[in-house]
Enzyme design. Structure first.
Site: not given
Ligand code: ADP
Length: 446
Positions: A208, A292
């Site tokens: 990831h 965010r």
């Protein structure tokens, strides 16, 4: 610049935002639940307002109570932190309607990128590689099975509104997809009140990797390089580092530029993270955008020397992002361990309680972001993360050594924490040799 803001969050991120505010000369007002009355961030804020009982639904997710507090405190803006209302476009709409700046992107960007199907379509438009899968929503099981046979098993059924590692189902053949499709749709409907699902091919044993971005309201945008968040347990990140240790320079540049193209296409402003999966041959595939600031942002701050929360505050107040891409340099290696109040010996069950002994690591290259202190209470009501231990060193080898030394110093007793499992991971030869993928913990430390 704002003169006074409200922080609609708790814990370490509330404290992190207070610190940035203080250095910029902004007054920080916090809201808190009854359970957080004695919290460090409440004690350090310029003003604190109790907004309800411990349950998050009645306090940190209670929009009327938060907006009332903002009105009473007469703030210019609200910082949502991460989690709670940070990706709630409806909340951002209400802030705007009340004349209170939302420190984050526009509600439209949040809606577009928060919907994983729409974000995927946008990525394709911006020529960003996506995981092979469906063109938009998959409406029925027959379509799912047809597509799965075309792209090849295993496949993953994902909820358009999914997040936090929830709303995903892997299928290895027609039979398991047959069963899983309806279940995934029902789960998505129940968990996110949105039954839309789509299909992706499973990337086998991926890493990831994500890119940190920042954009202002005039269309200036930069990236702050990548973070590698491969060490996950049940899709929840546990250790993050920057740079990604297996990326070559050319792929790194392509990855970061792809992420930039995507947020420019979205006409995005404020902080964003584009998440990708990296396969064994170093091909990267977009999976989602987080609209965010993220938990792991300090890793990027350490290697770039840029204060991302200050940038969020500046951009939201209308400043231009007066940083050129070439001015953002990457130096050394940073690594973060998430210290959660969980018991690894009891399947990571939450371990709340009073902290009778608290010794914080320090020294060269160590940063600790935490809201804990001696005699603090770890509440059972909220997320179990209690500290982020971040190190920065010239090389990965030194970063691992510093992290091990700092983990050894960290005493949070008698509650149980993820410190022992982080120590095990850091000393595992596959982690040291960079031969890990997102299934590493389940496979080797399960
Ligand atoms: P969430 O929004 O819930 O965090 P993501 O789409 O970001 O969901 O995926 C979270 C994690 O799930 C990824 O980091 C990866 O470990 C795994 N994952 C997601 N999509 C795939 C895929 N197509 N193939 C393999 N693993 C995946």
């Amino acid at each position: 610049m704002f003169s006074r803001i409200l922080i609609a969050n708790r814990g370490e991120i509330a404290l992190r935002i207070i610190r940035a505010c203080r250095e910029l000369g902004i007054e920080a007002v916090v809201v808190h639940s009854e359970a957080d009355r004695d919290a460090a961030y409440v004690q350090l804020a310029d003003e604190a307002i109790c907004i309800g009982p411990p349950s998050a639904a009645k306090s940190y997710l209670n929009i009327p109570a938060i907006i009332s507090a903002a009105e009473v405190a007469d703030v210019d803006a609200i910082h949502p932190g991460y989690g709670f209302l940070a990706e709630n476009a409806h909340f951002a709409d209400i802030c705007n309607e009340c004349g209170i700046a939302f420190i984050g992107p526009s509600p439209d960007s949040m809606r577009q990128l928060g919907d994983k199907v729409a974000a995927r379509e946008l990525a394709i438009k911006a020529r960003v590689p996506v995981v092979p899968g469906s063109d938009g929503e998959i409406k029925n099981e027959a379509d799912a099975i047809k597509l799965a046979n075309k792209i090849g098993y295993p496949v993953i059924v994902k909820a358009a509104a999914g997040g936090g590692g929830r709303g995903m189902r892997v299928a290895h053949n027609d039979i398991s997809l047959h069963k899983g499709f309806a279940a995934a749709k029902m789960e998505a409907e129940a968990a996110f009140k949105n039954g839309i699902v789509y299909l992706e091919k499973v990337i086998v044993e991926p890493r990831h990797v994500e890119v940190q971005l920042m954009a202002d309201k005039s269309g200036n945008a930069v990236h702050f390089f990548e973070r590698d968040c491969t060490i996950q347990r049940r899709h929840q990140k546990l250790i993050e580092e920057s740079p990604c240790p297996v990326l070559d320079e050319k792929t790194r540049e392509e990855l970061c530029k792809s992420a930039l193209r995507l947020i420019k296409e979205a006409k995005y402003h404020n902080a964003a993270t584009c998440e990708f999966l990296l396969d064994k041959d170093n091909n990267f595939y977009f999976i989602e955008v987080n609209t965010r600031i993220q938990v792991e942002h300090p890793v990027t701050e350490m290697v770039t020397g840029q204060d991302l929360i200050k940038w969020q505050l500046k951009i939201a107040s209308g400043h231009t992002l007066d940083l050129r891409q070439r001015d953002i340099r990457h130096r050394g290696v940073a690594m973060e361990c998430r210290i959660n109040a969980e018991d690894p010996a009891r399947d990571f069950a939450p371990s709340p309680g009073r902290v009778d002994k608290f010794i914080v690591p320090g020294g060269f290259g160590v940063r600790v972001d935490t809201h804990l202190y001696q005699d603090a209470m770890v509440s059972p009501y909220y997320d179990s993360m209690v500290a982020k231990l971040v190190v920065h060193q010239p090389t990965r080898e030194e970063a691992i050594a510093t992290m091990q030394r700092a983990l050894g110093e960290f005493k949070i007793e008698p509650i149980k924490t993820t410190i022992p499992i982080c120590q095990k991971i850091l000393s595992h030869n596959l982690f040291v040799k960079n031969e890990v993928d997102t299934g590493f913990i389940e496979r080797h430390l399960g």
